[in-house]
Motif scaffolding. Structure first.
Motif, mmCIF file in Angstrom:
data_model
loop_
_atom_site.group_PDB
_atom_site.id
_atom_site.type_symbol
_atom_site.label_atom_id
_atom_site.label_comp_id
_atom_site.label_asym_id
_atom_site.label_seq_id
_atom_site.Cartn_x
_atom_site.Cartn_y
_atom_site.Cartn_z
ATOM 1 N N THR A 44 0.841 -1.209 0.000
ATOM 2 C CA THR A 44 0.000 0.000 0.000
ATOM 3 C C THR A 44 0.869 1.250 0.000
ATOM 4 O O THR A 44 0.570 2.233 -0.682
ATOM 5 C CB THR A 44 -0.938 -0.028 1.219
ATOM 6 O OG1 THR A 44 -1.788 -1.164 1.077
ATOM 7 C CG2 THR A 44 -1.784 1.214 1.325
ATOM 8 N N GLU A 48 0.746 4.352 -2.576
ATOM 9 C CA GLU A 48 0.569 5.753 -2.152
ATOM 10 C C GLU A 48 1.699 6.640 -2.683
ATOM 11 O O GLU A 48 1.479 7.809 -2.990
ATOM 12 C CB GLU A 48 0.477 5.830 -0.632
ATOM 13 C CG GLU A 48 -0.855 5.281 -0.135
ATOM 14 C CD GLU A 48 -0.984 5.232 1.376
ATOM 15 O OE1 GLU A 48 -2.077 4.910 1.851
ATOM 16 O OE2 GLU A 48 0.014 5.512 2.077
ATOM 17 N N CYS A 51 0.851 7.310 -6.326
ATOM 18 C CA CYS A 51 -0.235 8.303 -6.486
ATOM 19 C C CYS A 51 0.220 9.692 -6.093
ATOM 20 O O CYS A 51 -0.497 10.660 -6.339
ATOM 21 C CB CYS A 51 -1.388 8.044 -5.536
ATOM 22 S SG CYS A 51 -2.171 6.557 -5.668
ATOM 23 N N LEU A 53 0.627 10.476 -2.810
ATOM 24 C CA LEU A 53 0.068 10.756 -1.483
ATOM 25 C C LEU A 53 1.147 10.725 -0.406
ATOM 26 O O LEU A 53 0.907 11.117 0.728
ATOM 27 C CB LEU A 53 -1.036 9.756 -1.140
ATOM 28 C CG LEU A 53 -2.233 9.766 -2.085
ATOM 29 C CD1 LEU A 53 -3.302 8.814 -1.619
ATOM 30 C CD2 LEU A 53 -2.811 11.178 -2.189
ATOM 31 N N PRO A 73 -0.636 14.959 -7.109
ATOM 32 C CA PRO A 73 -1.504 13.802 -7.379
ATOM 33 C C PRO A 73 -2.587 14.115 -8.411
ATOM 34 O O PRO A 73 -3.010 13.228 -9.153
ATOM 35 C CB PRO A 73 -2.144 13.515 -6.014
ATOM 36 C CG PRO A 73 -1.279 14.155 -5.016
ATOM 37 C CD PRO A 73 -0.581 15.289 -5.686
ATOM 38 N N ILE A 78 -3.417 9.006 -12.606
ATOM 39 C CA ILE A 78 -3.427 7.678 -11.996
ATOM 40 C C ILE A 78 -4.762 7.508 -11.294
ATOM 41 O O ILE A 78 -5.134 8.327 -10.456
ATOM 42 C CB ILE A 78 -2.260 7.522 -10.994
ATOM 43 C CG1 ILE A 78 -0.924 7.517 -11.739
ATOM 44 C CG2 ILE A 78 -2.427 6.246 -10.168
ATOM 45 C CD1 ILE A 78 0.286 7.405 -10.857
ATOM 46 N N TYR A 80 -6.920 5.659 -8.626
ATOM 47 C CA TYR A 80 -6.569 4.908 -7.419
ATOM 48 C C TYR A 80 -7.834 4.382 -6.755
ATOM 49 O O TYR A 80 -8.733 5.160 -6.426
ATOM 50 C CB TYR A 80 -5.805 5.850 -6.480
ATOM 51 C CG TYR A 80 -5.399 5.282 -5.147
ATOM 52 C CD1 TYR A 80 -4.902 3.993 -5.029
ATOM 53 C CD2 TYR A 80 -5.486 6.068 -4.000
ATOM 54 C CE1 TYR A 80 -4.519 3.499 -3.785
ATOM 55 C CE2 TYR A 80 -5.093 5.579 -2.764
ATOM 56 C CZ TYR A 80 -4.619 4.291 -2.670
ATOM 57 O OH TYR A 80 -4.244 3.796 -1.450
ATOM 58 N N PRO A 82 -8.585 2.661 -3.425
ATOM 59 C CA PRO A 82 -7.937 2.206 -2.192
ATOM 60 C C PRO A 82 -8.682 1.034 -1.562
ATOM 61 O O PRO A 82 -9.839 0.763 -1.909
ATOM 62 C CB PRO A 82 -8.023 3.436 -1.292
ATOM 63 C CG PRO A 82 -9.149 4.223 -1.806
ATOM 64 C CD PRO A 82 -9.308 3.914 -3.247
ATOM 65 N N HIS A 86 -13.015 3.861 0.264
ATOM 66 C CA HIS A 86 -13.037 5.267 0.679
ATOM 67 C C HIS A 86 -13.945 6.114 -0.216
ATOM 68 O O HIS A 86 -13.520 7.135 -0.767
ATOM 69 C CB HIS A 86 -11.622 5.838 0.732
ATOM 70 C CG HIS A 86 -10.837 5.294 1.883
ATOM 71 N ND1 HIS A 86 -10.971 5.762 3.161
ATOM 72 C CD2 HIS A 86 -9.959 4.267 1.962
ATOM 73 C CE1 HIS A 86 -10.194 5.068 3.959
ATOM 74 N NE2 HIS A 86 -9.576 4.146 3.266
ATOM 75 N N LEU A 87 -15.185 5.691 -0.360
ATOM 76 C CA LEU A 87 -16.157 6.515 -1.082
ATOM 77 C C LEU A 87 -16.496 7.721 -0.217
ATOM 78 O O LEU A 87 -16.410 7.647 1.010
ATOM 79 C CB LEU A 87 -17.420 5.705 -1.377
ATOM 80 C CG LEU A 87 -17.222 4.500 -2.293
ATOM 81 C CD1 LEU A 87 -18.535 3.766 -2.486
ATOM 82 C CD2 LEU A 87 -16.654 4.908 -3.646
ATOM 83 N N ARG A 147 -15.416 5.687 -10.313
ATOM 84 C CA ARG A 147 -14.897 6.998 -9.924
ATOM 85 C C ARG A 147 -13.460 7.170 -10.419
ATOM 86 O O ARG A 147 -13.094 8.225 -10.936
ATOM 87 C CB ARG A 147 -14.952 7.107 -8.395
ATOM 88 C CG ARG A 147 -14.536 8.424 -7.836
ATOM 89 C CD ARG A 147 -14.668 8.437 -6.331
ATOM 90 N NE ARG A 147 -13.752 7.506 -5.683
ATOM 91 C CZ ARG A 147 -13.611 7.394 -4.360
ATOM 92 N NH1 ARG A 147 -14.347 8.132 -3.561
ATOM 93 N NH2 ARG A 147 -12.757 6.532 -3.841
ATOM 94 N N ALA A 148 -12.659 6.106 -10.284
ATOM 95 C CA ALA A 148 -11.265 6.183 -10.735
ATOM 96 C C ALA A 148 -11.184 6.220 -12.256
ATOM 97 O O ALA A 148 -10.361 6.935 -12.824
ATOM 98 C CB ALA A 148 -10.484 4.994 -10.191
ATOM 99 N N ASP A 159 -5.973 -1.381 -4.787
ATOM 100 C CA ASP A 159 -5.407 -1.876 -3.533
ATOM 101 C C ASP A 159 -6.368 -2.873 -2.884
ATOM 102 O O ASP A 159 -7.377 -2.470 -2.313
ATOM 103 C CB ASP A 159 -5.145 -0.694 -2.586
ATOM 104 C CG ASP A 159 -4.266 -1.092 -1.413
ATOM 105 O OD1 ASP A 159 -3.916 -2.286 -1.319
ATOM 106 O OD2 ASP A 159 -3.931 -0.218 -0.598
ATOM 107 N N HIS B 167 -9.591 10.009 2.560
ATOM 108 C CA HIS B 167 -10.607 10.580 1.674
ATOM 109 C C HIS B 167 -10.043 11.777 0.910
ATOM 110 O O HIS B 167 -10.291 11.923 -0.285
ATOM 111 C CB HIS B 167 -11.835 11.014 2.482
ATOM 112 C CG HIS B 167 -12.720 9.860 2.837
ATOM 113 N ND1 HIS B 167 -14.041 9.998 3.146
ATOM 114 C CD2 HIS B 167 -12.464 8.535 2.916
ATOM 115 C CE1 HIS B 167 -14.557 8.810 3.403
ATOM 116 N NE2 HIS B 167 -13.612 7.916 3.282
ATOM 117 N N LEU B 174 -8.115 12.266 -7.744
ATOM 118 C CA LEU B 174 -9.214 12.450 -8.695
ATOM 119 C C LEU B 174 -9.217 13.850 -9.294
ATOM 120 O O LEU B 174 -10.175 14.242 -9.943
ATOM 121 C CB LEU B 174 -10.555 12.176 -7.988
ATOM 122 C CG LEU B 174 -10.763 10.721 -7.556
ATOM 123 C CD1 LEU B 174 -11.931 10.614 -6.601
ATOM 124 C CD2 LEU B 174 -10.978 9.826 -8.759
#
Lengths: 338, 269
Positions: A44, A48, A51, A53, A73, A78, A80, A82, A86-87, A147-148, A159, B167, B174
């Motif tokens: 993970t 990250e 991405c 992060l 990011p 990219i 991602y 996760p 994580h909506l 979403r991605a 992930d 989040h 995004l």
């Protein structure tokens, strides 16, 4: 010009006591690569870093020929997904899927067409108005994926996308993922710790342990020729013995198992159960137990003091005599200490 | 296995009874106090104090200053709560303790500290060149903010703790900027906690007395707020008015709680 896919060169990082050793890795464009390793191995963390992060301590990341090591990011392209998805809570599925477009103020025919294509492909149309908290695990996973995908990613990072799902849903969703990736042709790096999942999906496997890449290659390569004892154990190789090569002859315990093109020294000998042939001829052994698994019958044999597992075509009774042939060309030796 | 160890055995029932009875003590005590207040024999009507211009002024001043203090508290608490929730800055434990102090120390101490501060050179400069605080309306807001912001910081931190840090990270992948991720995700997802923080800040400011009285005094038609009125009415022997104003304050706070907690979808009872 051919798209070079994802290229990682010497990417490192350190957070508290965890250290990511320099990672070198290449995922060809359009490939479905699987990053495999036990919990806490740094999978993970690596995602990250990719991405953006987490900041890397060093190294270089290129995607489609662009250097993105220090890029924001938001501009990496990219996608991602996760673990746990994580909506964005308190919102419906459509709001989540349209998030990237609304952040960029992107509107128009092309965006609408893309949105429709993605939600139809992922069978999300009936759930668009539902709040994400009310969706099932499988639906949430598809919303996260949609979403991605709305970002038109060059690289999709998944992930453990099926680990939160019930066992019965994992297989069909893995097949859907693979099918979708083939249709869209997007380079994908999928993280998991389940070997069956990795073998079912990956055209390219990368094995990670304690912050380092320990092996990468095709699934067959990794299964047949593990680079270390850890990889052999992690890929559930049941036949792993401490062995010696003396004057070109392979010895396991006090049994000579034949000659091969090996250098003298201490090794771990690996032979996958499917390559140990059972017959009436061959070295005489005795059945200890025989068991049925999902994919095959496995027979546990005692062969001159060596414990050996072989794939079988039927269940055998404990104590039955059996002949075993161990093909030298399939025997893989790992130098001790590797 | 004895009957006491079975599911629904007497050990389980005894535990539930004990916990239930203990849990009831505090709400029952509060209800009893409110009941005493409401049932105390008095001659004046429930609306009698409102005929006095000084009380009406005190009420309006209380509402205006406490709302201003609640907004200021939230403006201070959101960044503080966010930093405490998301980052481990050097010396964060000290900052955490410092932010807790207004809750731990007697409110009067804050009033004293404010008076002392405005006797120092920077304090005098502010008073003379920017805004007069001592014994003035801005001072009421300042004193109320100092008390209520401490509660707001706690609740804001809890609200941000409830939003997974990832989040915002996902939002950034995004295409969201750092600000967009904060505004559309972190702030939006913690909104019910932030409303709670605002409400608690407002009720604390509305009811604060000690630091306001010490720092701004209790001057009729100038710096008298509703909590000061209760004290004043009590000190001149007008027990009826003191009681009725106390009931009004309690009722206003209860209605505000009902409105806001009902709106945020959390259980009211």
């Amino acid at each position: 010009m051919v798209n070079p896919g994802l290229h990682i060169d010497g990417l490192t990082g350190r957070w508290g006591s965890f250290r990511l050793e320099p990672v070198r890795m290449q995922v060809p464009a359009g490939a479905y690569a699987v990053l495999l390793g036990p919990s806490g191995s740094g999978k993970t963390t690596l995602l990250e870093l990719l991405c953006g992060l987490r900041p890397p301590a060093g190294g270089r990341v290129e995607l489609g020929g662009r250097e993105i090591t220090q890029a924001d990011p938001a501009v990496r392209r990219i996608g991602y997904v996760p673990q746990e998805y994580h909506l964005f809570s308190g919102r419906n599925a459509e709001w989540n899927i349209r998030f990237s477009a609304s952040m960029r103020n992107a509107r128009g025919e092309a965006i609408e067409a893309r949105f429709r294509r993605i939600v139809e492909t992922l069978h999300l149309v009936p759930f668009l108005r539902q709040r994400v908290e009310t969706l099932s695990g499988g639906e949430r996973q598809r919303v996260a994926l949609a979403r991605a995908l709305m970002t038109e990613p060059e690289l999709l990072l998944l992930d453990e996308p099926v680990s939160a799902l019930p066992e019965s849903l994992r297989d069909p969703i893995c097949r859907e993922l693979k099918d979708l990736q083939t249709r869209l042709g997007v380079t994908t790096l999928h993280v998991c710790h389940n070997l069956d999942e990795a073998l079912a999906l990956g055209s390219h496997l990368v094995v990670m342990d304690t912050g380092r890449i320990v092996q990468e290659g095709s699934p067959q390569d990794i299964l047949d020729r593990p680079a270390s004892r850890f990889v052999a154990q992690f890929t559930q190789c049941k036949n792993l013995w401490a062995a010696e090569v003396r004057a070109g002859e392979l010895w396991i315990q006090d049994t000579a198992l034949g000659r091969g093109n090996w250098e003298d020294g201490s090794y771990w000998a690996v032979l996958r159960p499917e390559y140990a042939a059972l017959s009436k001829t061959g070295l005489p052994g005795r059945v200890l137990e025989s068991m049925r698994t999902c994919h095959a019958v496995l027979t546990h044999i005692e062969l001159r003091g060596i414990s050996l597992w072989a794939c079988d075509d039927r269940l055998r009774a404990p104590g039955d005599p059996v002949g075993v042939t161990l093909p030298h060309e399939r025997m893989h030796l790992i130098p001790r200490g590797a | 296995m004895g009957p006491e160890n079975r599911v629904g055995g007497w050990r389980g029932r005894a535990f539930l009874s004990l916990v239930g009875a203990s849990a009831a003590i505090y709400p029952l005590a509060l209800a009893a106090l409110l009941l005493c207040l409401a049932a105390y024999p008095r001659e004046a009507s429930f609306f009698a104090p409102w005929s006095e211009p000084a009380i009406r002024h005190a009420f309006l001043l209380s509402v205006v200053t406490s709302l201003a203090a609640a907004f200021l508290s939230l403006a201070l608490a959101i960044p503080s709560g966010y930093v405490l929730s998301r980052y481990r800055i050097p010396g964060w434990r000290l900052v955490d303790i410092l932010l807790y102090l207004p809750i731990a120390v007697p409110p009067l101490v804050l009033g004293v500290a404010l008076l002392i501060f405005f006797q120092t050179a920077p304090g005098r400069f502010i008073e003379h060149h920017l805004l007069a605080f001592t014994f003035a309306v801005p001072g009421i807001i300042l004193a109320q903010t100092l008390v209520s912001a401490a509660y707001a910081v706690r609740l804001c931190k809890l609200a941000f703790d409830g939003v997974p840090q990832k989040h915002a990270g996902v939002a950034r992948t995004l295409g969201a900027t750092r600000w967009q991720a904060f505004w559309h995700i972190e702030l939006a997802e913690s909104r019910s906690g932030l409303v709670e923080a605002f409400l608690l800040a407002w009720t604390t400011a509305f009811g604060s007395f000690g630091p306001v009285a010490l720092f701004c005094g209790i001057t009729r038609m100038r710096t008298e707020i509703l909590s000061s009125s209760i004290f004043l009415e009590f000190s001149i022997g007008n027990l009826d008015n003191a009681l009725i104003l106390s009931l009004w304050m309690g009722s206003i706070a209860a209605v505000a709680l009902l409105l806001v907690r009902g709106r945020t979808g959390k259980p009211i009872w």
